[in-house]
Design a protein around this motif. Structure first.
Motif, PDB file in Angstrom:
ATOM      1  N   PHE A 254       1.264  -1.453  -0.031  1.00  0.00           N
ATOM      2  CA  PHE A 254      -0.018  -0.215   0.103  1.00  0.00           C
ATOM      3  C   PHE A 254       0.580   0.951   0.274  1.00  0.00           C
ATOM      4  N   SER A 255      -0.036   2.361  -0.847  1.00  0.00           N
ATOM      5  CA  SER A 255       1.354   3.335  -0.955  1.00  0.00           C
ATOM      6  C   SER A 255       1.017   4.230   0.933  1.00  0.00           C
ATOM      7  N   ALA A 256       0.091   4.474   1.330  1.00  0.00           N
ATOM      8  CA  ALA A 256      -0.247   5.254   2.964  1.00  0.00           C
ATOM      9  C   ALA A 256      -0.587   4.878   3.728  1.00  0.00           C
ATOM     10  N   VAL A 257      -0.792   3.481   3.822  1.00  0.00           N
ATOM     11  CA  VAL A 257      -1.401   2.552   4.990  1.00  0.00           C
ATOM     12  C   VAL A 257      -0.987   2.893   6.298  1.00  0.00           C
ATOM     13  N   MET A 258       0.567   2.526   6.386  1.00  0.00           N
ATOM     14  CA  MET A 258       1.064   3.051   7.329  1.00  0.00           C
ATOM     15  C   MET A 258       1.027   4.313   8.127  1.00  0.00           C
ATOM     16  N   ALA A 259       1.610   5.297   6.848  1.00  0.00           N
ATOM     17  CA  ALA A 259       1.411   6.810   6.823  1.00  0.00           C
ATOM     18  C   ALA A 259      -0.396   7.004   7.651  1.00  0.00           C
ATOM     19  N   LEU A 260      -0.817   7.299   7.215  1.00  0.00           N
ATOM     20  CA  LEU A 260      -2.394   6.961   7.621  1.00  0.00           C
ATOM     21  C   LEU A 260      -2.515   6.532   8.793  1.00  0.00           C
ATOM     22  N   MET A 261      -1.113   5.612   9.914  1.00  0.00           N
ATOM     23  CA  MET A 261      -2.344   4.883  10.817  1.00  0.00           C
ATOM     24  C   MET A 261      -1.589   5.422  12.207  1.00  0.00           C
ATOM     25  N   THR A 262      -0.537   6.561  11.733  1.00  0.00           N
ATOM     26  CA  THR A 262       0.064   7.537  13.247  1.00  0.00           C
ATOM     27  C   THR A 262      -1.240   8.834  13.148  1.00  0.00           C
ATOM     28  N   PRO A 263      -2.159   9.302  12.728  1.00  0.00           N
ATOM     29  CA  PRO A 263      -3.361   9.451  13.703  1.00  0.00           C
ATOM     30  C   PRO A 263      -4.210   8.882  14.284  1.00  0.00           C
ATOM     31  N   VAL A 264      -4.197   7.220  13.519  1.00  0.00           N
ATOM     32  CA  VAL A 264      -5.145   6.545  14.792  1.00  0.00           C
ATOM     33  C   VAL A 264      -4.366   5.866  15.853  1.00  0.00           C
ATOM     34  N   ILE A 265      -3.054   6.034  16.184  1.00  0.00           N
ATOM     35  CA  ILE A 265      -2.573   5.678  16.958  1.00  0.00           C
ATOM     36  C   ILE A 265      -2.291   6.489  18.053  1.00  0.00           C
ATOM     37  N   LEU A 266      -2.148   8.175  17.740  1.00  0.00           N
ATOM     38  CA  LEU A 266      -1.845   9.046  18.424  1.00  0.00           C
ATOM     39  C   LEU A 266      -3.736   8.604  19.388  1.00  0.00           C
ATOM     40  N   ILE A 267      -4.423   9.438  18.415  1.00  0.00           N
ATOM     41  CA  ILE A 267      -5.751   9.891  18.733  1.00  0.00           C
ATOM     42  C   ILE A 267      -6.071   8.290  19.160  1.00  0.00           C
ATOM     43  N   GLY A 268      -6.272   7.539  19.242  1.00  0.00           N
ATOM     44  CA  GLY A 268      -6.677   6.391  19.555  1.00  0.00           C
ATOM     45  C   GLY A 268      -5.963   6.262  21.265  1.00  0.00           C
ATOM     46  N   GLY A 269      -5.057   6.387  20.935  1.00  0.00           N
ATOM     47  CA  GLY A 269      -4.357   5.700  22.390  1.00  0.00           C
ATOM     48  C   GLY A 269      -4.168   6.863  23.618  1.00  0.00           C
ATOM     49  N   MET A 270      -3.919   7.938  23.109  1.00  0.00           N
ATOM     50  CA  MET A 270      -5.003   8.662  24.093  1.00  0.00           C
ATOM     51  C   MET A 270      -6.154   9.121  23.904  1.00  0.00           C
ATOM     52  N   THR A 271      -7.086   8.849  23.543  1.00  0.00           N
ATOM     53  CA  THR A 271      -8.923   7.996  23.640  1.00  0.00           C
ATOM     54  C   THR A 271      -8.789   6.802  24.932  1.00  0.00           C
ATOM     55  N   LEU A 272      -7.959   6.462  24.608  1.00  0.00           N
ATOM     56  CA  LEU A 272      -8.180   4.958  25.661  1.00  0.00           C
ATOM     57  C   LEU A 272      -7.297   4.667  26.969  1.00  0.00           C
ATOM     58  N   GLY A 273      -6.813   6.127  26.813  1.00  0.00           N
ATOM     59  CA  GLY A 273      -5.822   5.736  27.810  1.00  0.00           C
ATOM     60  C   GLY A 273      -4.936   5.104  28.200  1.00  0.00           C
TER      61      GLY A 273
END
Length: 468
Positions: A254-273
């Protein structure tokens, strides 16, 4: 008040850098007034940077620099072309979508403009767009950097206002979407007026691939949650979901899956504590290193060293501004200057909406002359108490303040995005300024909506239980 503000404004008029102007004005006040021990200058400046949330500053700056050298920007650009390049004014739309994605990694408008903005301007010029159009849309989209989480200004504002940085990050999501839609609508209107065509052939296959990449990214948290629901531990569930993600990315390239994961990791990690915003910044750096050194293998020791030294230089300048602004803001409080200004504003109006209009006008003016970090540090102690008295939520107020100051980055004499893009595009500051003016329309429209519809900012933090 005359000594403190008079000397500061006088030095600014003479062209003294804002941090030095604040430090010298503070020292002049201490020496002339004789009411404050001179040792306080050093103590307050040290106290200004002795803060755990401020550790996020160098990490987010480093993450943005690493993303720029890891080959991520090119992959984001290719993904955005597949997604919206077939529209009329395609590369202008790509410019906006690319900035949205990169905003979820860097947290700064300058990193956005200097990183993916460089690629976008060159591509737009190669496809026949004028340099002014390319610079204008790049400047406007770069303001998304500090609105869509993560965000350096939110870190500084949260520290100054004692507001949850995680809640501020969540509060920026919907306003960021609103700004994106307004900018894309503006491109569509300009495309019709100036007869811009598409810049990539419509390909159902490419569009489908981009859709699959988005689905894979959003499938990661769903898979992890499902594994936890089946009884696996959180760490094991995340590990298995990440292993599946890596396998899919490696197999399909994939061209950008790993790059797109960055905000998911950051926001998901903070939201879930799982981690604090400061720890999220460190996680962004680790993820950037993984992409550059392991996944894409595009990062060399020389480029890594350069990114590190660039981070040191930028962090030093930011923290010097914070230290100088800390003593200046403290003196504004102890000298009753802040209270006098507060009473003056409350004497003008007791209406919340009139107050917010005045705040917008004031911050738009301040943003043209003060660095964003310095402006937040100085203005928050003065305006936030008034906002709280009038019933304005501090998260909503933080979004209003940040967006105003981001617009200020596009104006002389101190607009850093203006100067970065002027250098990148080879335009004079005057021509760059004129190129940006039409693109202020969607930014002001978004500012109006965010100011007068507080739920755009507050709904998501409330839904996630991070504010009342």
């Amino acid at each position: 008040m005359l000594i403190l503000l008079g000397s500061f404004l006088g030095l600014m008029v003479l062209g003294v850098p804002v941090a030095i102007a604040m430090a010298v004005a503070s020292l002049a006040f201490i020496l002339i007034s004789g009411t404050v021990p001179d040792v306080i200058l050093a103590q307050r400046m040290i106290a200004g940077v002795e803060s755990f949330p401020l550790l996020a500053v160098p990490f987010f700056i480093l993450a943005g620099n690493l993303m720029n050298i890891a080959g991520v920007t090119g992959r984001i650009y290719a993904f955005a072309v597949s997604l919206v390049g077939w529209m009329r004014g395609g590369l202008a739309q790509v410019n906006i979508i690319g900035s949205v994605i990169f905003s979820g990694m860097s947290g700064t408008a300058i990193a956005d403009a200097a990183g993916i903005g460089t690629i976008e301007i060159k591509a737009m010029k190669d496809h026949g767009y004028s340099t002014e159009v390319a610079v204008g849309v790049t400047a406007a989209s770069a303001t998304l950097g500090p609105i869509i989480p993560p965000s350096l200004p939110f870190v500084i504002y949260g520290m100054m206002s004692n507001t949850s940085i995680g809640a501020l990050f969540l509060g920026g999501v919907i306003p960021g979407v609103v700004m994106t839609l307004f900018m894309m609508a503006t491109v569509a209107i300009f495309a019709r007026i100036y007869s811009w065509g598409s810049d990539a052939k419509f390909s159902l296959r490419d569009l489908g691939t981009a859709g699959i990449e988005v689905a894979v990214v959003f499938g990661f948290p769903i898979l992890a949650y499902g594994l936890v629901w089946m009884g696996l531990s959180v760490n094991l569930a995340i590990g298995l979901a990440l292993a599946v993600l890596l396998a899919l990315d490696y197999y399909f390239d994939f061209s950008a899956v790993m790059a797109l994961m960055t905000p998911v990791i950051l926001i998901g990690g903070m939201t879930l504590g799982w981690f604090t915003p400061t720890e999220a910044a460190a996680a962004a750096v680790i993820w950037s290193l993984f992409l550059g050194l392991v996944r894409y293998r595009s990062m060399t020791m020389r480029s890594l060293t350069k990114a590190t030294f660039d981070t040191i230089e930028t962090t030093a300048s930011v923290l010097f501004i914070v230290t100088a602004a800390s003593i200046f803001a403290w003196l504004l409080t102890v000298s009753q200057t802040a209270q006098i200004l507060s009473d003056l504003i409350l004497g003008l109006t007791q209406n919340k909406w009139v107050f917010l209009i005045l705040v917008n006008l004031l911050l738009l003016f301040i943003g043209c002359f003060l660095d964003t970090i310095a402006a937040i540090t100085i203005v928050v102690p003065i305006l936030l108490p008034i906002a709280l008295k009038l019933g304005v939520d501090p998260i909503h107020f933080g979004l209003i303040m940040t967006l105003n100051l981001m617009i200020g980055l596009l104006h002389p004499p101190l607009g850093m995005v203006l100067f970065v893009l002027s250098r990148v595009a080879g335009l004079s500051v005057e021509r760059t300024t004129m190129a940006i003016l039409p693109w202020l329309i969607p930014l002001f429209a978004a500012l109006f909506a965010i100011t007068f519809i507080p739920e755009l900012t507050l709904w998501l933090p409330r839904f996630m239980g991070m504010t009342r």
